[in-house]
Design a protein around this motif. Structure first.
Motif, PDB file in Angstrom:
ATOM      1  N   THR A  10       9.924  -6.501   6.816  1.00  0.00           N
ATOM      2  CA  THR A  10      10.347  -5.125   6.591  1.00  0.00           C
ATOM      3  C   THR A  10      10.267  -4.786   5.105  1.00  0.00           C
ATOM      4  N   LEU A  11       9.600  -3.675   4.785  1.00  0.00           N
ATOM      5  CA  LEU A  11       9.497  -3.177   3.415  1.00  0.00           C
ATOM      6  C   LEU A  11      10.254  -1.865   3.293  1.00  0.00           C
ATOM      7  N   THR A  12      11.144  -1.806   2.310  1.00  0.00           N
ATOM      8  CA  THR A  12      11.822  -0.553   1.958  1.00  0.00           C
ATOM      9  C   THR A  12      11.322  -0.113   0.587  1.00  0.00           C
ATOM     10  N   ALA A  13      10.670   1.047   0.549  1.00  0.00           N
ATOM     11  CA  ALA A  13      10.177   1.615  -0.713  1.00  0.00           C
ATOM     12  C   ALA A  13      11.121   2.742  -1.129  1.00  0.00           C
ATOM     13  N   THR A  14      11.621   2.659  -2.366  1.00  0.00           N
ATOM     14  CA  THR A  14      12.603   3.638  -2.860  1.00  0.00           C
ATOM     15  C   THR A  14      12.090   4.276  -4.141  1.00  0.00           C
ATOM     16  N   LYS A  28       0.826  -1.209   0.000  1.00  0.00           N
ATOM     17  CA  LYS A  28       0.000   0.000   0.000  1.00  0.00           C
ATOM     18  C   LYS A  28       0.863   1.263   0.000  1.00  0.00           C
ATOM     19  N   SER A  29       2.092   1.146  -0.483  1.00  0.00           N
ATOM     20  CA  SER A  29       3.002   2.293  -0.518  1.00  0.00           C
ATOM     21  C   SER A  29       2.496   3.348  -1.507  1.00  0.00           C
ATOM     22  N   GLU A  30       2.821   4.621  -1.220  1.00  0.00           N
ATOM     23  CA  GLU A  30       2.340   5.727  -2.046  1.00  0.00           C
ATOM     24  C   GLU A  30       3.461   6.717  -2.326  1.00  0.00           C
ATOM     25  N   ILE A  51       9.234   0.443   6.627  1.00  0.00           N
ATOM     26  CA  ILE A  51       8.213   0.086   7.605  1.00  0.00           C
ATOM     27  C   ILE A  51       8.347  -1.406   7.934  1.00  0.00           C
ATOM     28  N   THR A  52       8.076  -1.757   9.194  1.00  0.00           N
ATOM     29  CA  THR A  52       8.149  -3.148   9.637  1.00  0.00           C
ATOM     30  C   THR A  52       6.833  -3.539  10.310  1.00  0.00           C
TER      31      THR A  52
END
Length: 203
Positions: free
Chosen positions: A89-93, A51-53, A102-103
């Protein structure tokens, strides 16, 4: 705020001489990392819903599942080798190398322990009680000879030797199954009638 800005610097010497310069500064959009994930029973894959934006531009993703495995998919699935609680853990770049992390935790429930009871035998035409354990909901199969297939301890009256399989569900909806064999003995067992006395002796 993101956008393009003109940053100016002016220098003034002690004699009042001045010089200035203006340069353009770009503030890129910042990604917001976010996802949801549901707990699962052992043996089933977890699926992370990304759900990253970001206001504009593209993003890339890196997932760490907390067990040494990783992924760069947008909405990955993963199968854990053991039950337990794991940190995902998600890393959005963004395309401009701005990143957010976010974890969240996910729990993999263990398989419930189930028992259908001990194998036993019964004379043909007679009944025996089954003893299921380990669940909150029960389902027995086959239905032949059972007085109720959806309780833990039904009464079975099989006509022939039968393997009864019970499937249980625990409080998390995880399932497991076990089998018990009821051997039917054709021993022509006789039961004396105690309703009347043929010779009228009262015994």
């Amino acid at each position: 705020n993101p956008g393009t800005y003109n940053a100016s610097l002016m220098l003034v010497s002690e004699h009042g001489c001045k010089a200035d310069i203006t340069k353009e500064v770009v503030v890129h959009d910042f990604p917001i990392a976010n996802f949801s994930v549901e707990n699962v029973c052992f043996g089933f894959e977890i699926t992370a819903l990304n759900k990253s934006e970001i206001a504009s531009g593209s993003m890339s993703y890196h997932w760490d599942f907390g067990d040494g495995a990783s992924s760069t998919s947008k909405d990955p699935s993963h199968l854990y080798a053991e039950p337990g609680i794991y940190d995902i853990t998600l890393t959005a770049t963004s395309g401009n190398n701005c990143s957010d992390i976010i974890t969240r935790k996910v729990e993999v429930y263990g398989i419930p322990e189930v028992s259908a009871g001990q194998d036993t035998s019964v004379s043909q035409g007679y009944s025996v009680q089954l003893f299921g354990q380990g669940g909150e909901r029960y389902s027995w199969f086959p239905l032949d000879g059972l007085n109720n297939s959806n309780i833990a301890n039904p009464i079975a009256t099989p006509l022939t030797t039968t393997d009864y399989e019970v499937t249980i569900l625990d409080k998390y909806g995880c399932r497991n199954k076990d089998t018990v064999r009821i051997t039917v003995i054709e021993d022509f067992r006789i039961v004396a009638n105690n309703v009347f006395t043929p010779d009228d002796n009262g015994q």
